[in-house]
Each structure stands twice: as C-alpha cells, then as structure tokens.
Write a protein that holds these residues in place. Structure first.
Motif, mmCIF file in Angstrom:
data_model
loop_
_atom_site.group_PDB
_atom_site.id
_atom_site.type_symbol
_atom_site.label_atom_id
_atom_site.label_comp_id
_atom_site.label_asym_id
_atom_site.label_seq_id
_atom_site.Cartn_x
_atom_site.Cartn_y
_atom_site.Cartn_z
ATOM 1 N N LEU A 1 -2.198 -2.707 5.219
ATOM 2 C CA LEU A 1 -0.847 -2.183 5.406
ATOM 3 C C LEU A 1 -0.718 -0.866 4.651
ATOM 4 C CD1 LEU A 1 1.200 -5.484 5.092
ATOM 5 C CD2 LEU A 1 0.405 -4.321 7.154
ATOM 6 N N GLY B 1 2.828 -1.118 1.933
ATOM 7 C CA GLY B 1 3.795 -1.861 2.726
ATOM 8 C C GLY B 1 5.193 -1.278 2.707
ATOM 9 N N LEU C 1 7.985 -1.780 5.519
ATOM 10 C CA LEU C 1 7.513 -2.789 6.456
ATOM 11 C C LEU C 1 8.092 -4.162 6.121
ATOM 12 C CD1 LEU C 1 3.712 -1.859 6.711
ATOM 13 C CD2 LEU C 1 5.615 -1.065 8.138
ATOM 14 N N HIS C 2 8.284 -4.981 7.146
ATOM 15 C CA HIS C 2 8.739 -6.360 6.988
ATOM 16 C C HIS C 2 7.586 -7.268 7.396
ATOM 17 C CE1 HIS C 2 12.153 -9.508 7.763
ATOM 18 N NE2 HIS C 2 11.366 -9.829 6.768
ATOM 19 N N VAL C 3 7.137 -8.110 6.475
ATOM 20 C CA VAL C 3 5.947 -8.941 6.669
ATOM 21 C C VAL C 3 6.352 -10.411 6.594
ATOM 22 C CG1 VAL C 3 3.632 -9.487 5.838
ATOM 23 C CG2 VAL C 3 4.516 -7.144 5.643
ATOM 24 N N ALA D 1 0.452 -5.582 -0.638
ATOM 25 C CA ALA D 1 1.543 -4.738 -0.129
ATOM 26 C C ALA D 1 2.776 -4.934 -1.012
ATOM 27 C CB ALA D 1 1.852 -5.076 1.321
ATOM 28 N N ALA E 1 6.352 -4.034 0.439
ATOM 29 C CA ALA E 1 6.838 -4.608 1.699
ATOM 30 C C ALA E 1 7.958 -5.601 1.433
ATOM 31 C CB ALA E 1 5.692 -5.302 2.434
#
Length: 269
Positions: free
Chosen positions: A44, A48, A51-53, A71, A74
């Motif tokens: 990532l 991250g 970002l949505h993980v 990450a 994230a």
C-alpha cells in the motif's frame, strides 16, 4: 473422520477458545512474522494514507496489528464474527484509525442468505484493500465470499489472502498432520478446545490446495493473481495470495475518469 465446524458452531468454538488463543498461536514459530510479511505484500503506497482497508476475519487482532505496521496511516476496519475474539482484540491498545466490528464475512459482504445480522455493509461502501487471514477455509461458501470481496473493492483495489492452503505435496500434508497431532491438538486439549483444533487440522486438509485457490480467485474475477509461500516450517502449508480487482476498460472520450486505486501489488517482500 472429524466433522468440520460451520457457522454458529464455529463461532461458539472461537468464543470459547478466545482467552487462550494468543497463547496457543505463540507456540507457532513464525506465526506473527508471516502475517506481517503478507500484510507488507499488499504494498500500500504512502503508508496507506487516504486508503480504507478491511481486515476480514481479524480474530484477536494479530492481522490488524500486521496491517497497521504495513500501512500505519490507513483507516482500518477490522471485522470478525466471534464476540470472544473481538473482546480479546478490544482489550489491546489501538490507534484512532482502527475500528472493530462484529459481523460474519457473509453479512458484511452482502452474500448471506439470512438477515439476522444487522451489521451488514451500507450500500456504496467500498475499500481500497482487503486483508483476509485464515478466513476462507472456515467459510461455508468461499466463492460467494470472494464475489462479495470483489464487489466491495474499488477498481484497482488489492486483496491479500493469508491462508493455510497446502501445496499439494504429500510431504507437506504429512508434516501438517504430524504438527497437529503432536503439538496443536494436545495444546488445544489443555484449554478445553480440542474440538476447535481438530477442526483446524481437518479444515486445512479439506480446503483447496494453493493452485486450486488461485484458480478460484481467477474465477471470481481477480487478475492478476499471484501465489507466494511463507518462510520457515510453514513453507508449502501457508501461502499468501495476492490479487487485484481489475480496472474497467478505458471510458469513452469525455467521460469522467474512475477514482484511481492502488497500483499493481509487487510480489517481492
């Protein structure tokens, strides 16, 4: 032959085993290192940031911790069906960008056949990456769950599956049986969880080999798909599967471009 636990029976078994789960998994040399490596293999960008993980099947949070190390910036949503496992996870310190949610994978992904779980995902909710550790061999319908993950990922989004999936070699199958019968099942018996750990042994033997699970990912619409081994005694027993939801074909001239997703995952980590 030991029958596999499924659905509520499996959830109840994990609830019961939760207090001793971290202690027992600590007996497995390389367990946490392998999780961290699989999380890093998502590659990532920018730690991250933005970002949505989704950590699907987070258990007591070991996979969530691995994601945070890979990450740290994230936003992570960690999901598990077991209240007992989530209670163990919640007792640990977590940064503000981590949220835990109780739900089965099927209900979160919208693939369940019943509507008893009210934590199902909201329409339009999507993720930039999904991490699933030790999940798919415990699902009743892995194809339906993969279909749900594919829908949940943004175009270009990445999936990393960290799973007990034997190579297909007789030697690796024999090694797995030997470790279970001499270490895992006796340890589980000491905590009153022999049934769960017998399930663990049988679920691995009955699940896809690594080539078969990679083919299952392809059938679900992921491309490209890569299969990578983990290090140590688990080589040939546990694998990382990296997959991407393909981006749609180029839009006609003048059309609005799709939101950019992560780049193709690298295999080297």
């Amino acid at each position: 032959m030991t029958s596999l636990l499924r659905d509520r029976d499996l959830t109840r078994a994990f609830d019961h085993a939760a207090p001793a789960y971290d202690l027992l998994t600590a007996l497995n040399p390389g367990h946490l290192a392998a999780l961290r490596r699989s999380a890093r293999r998502l590659r990532l960008p920018d730690g991250g940031a933005g970002l949505h993980v989704l950590d699907l099947g987070c258990g007591t949070g070991a996979s969530t911790r691995a994601l945070l190390e890979a990450a740290p910036h994230a936003r992570i949503t960690a999901v598990d069906a077991s209240a007992g496992m989530l209670a163990q996870a919640a007792a640990k310190p977590w940064p503000h960008n981590t949220t835990f949610l109780r739900s089965t994978a099927e209900h979160l992904l919208g693939t369940a056949t019943t509507s008893t779980d009210h934590t199902a995902r909201r329409p339009g909710q999507h993720y930039d990456a999904v991490f699933a550790a030790y999940l798919f061999r415990n699902t009743t319908d892995p194809d339906a769950v993969l279909s749900g993950v594919h829908t949940l990922l943004r175009p270009g989004g990445r999936l990393a599956v960290h799973e007990y999936s034997l190579s297909g070699s007789t030697a690796h199958r024999m090694l797995w049986n030997a470790v279970c019968r001499t270490v895992i099942e006796p340890a589980g018996a000491l905590t009153g969880d022999r049934t769960l750990y017998r399930h663990l042994r049988r679920s691995v033997l009955d699940f896809d080999t690594a080539p078969h699970f990679a083919a299952r990912l392809v059938r679900a619409g992921f491309a490209p798909v890569r299969t990578l081994p983990v290090a140590g005694w688990q080589t040939g027993i546990v694998h990382t599967f990296l997959a991407t939801r393909p981006r749609p074909a180029a839009a006609p001239h003048g059309a609005a471009p799709a939101r950019p997703g992560p780049a193709h995952p690298e295999a080297h980590a």
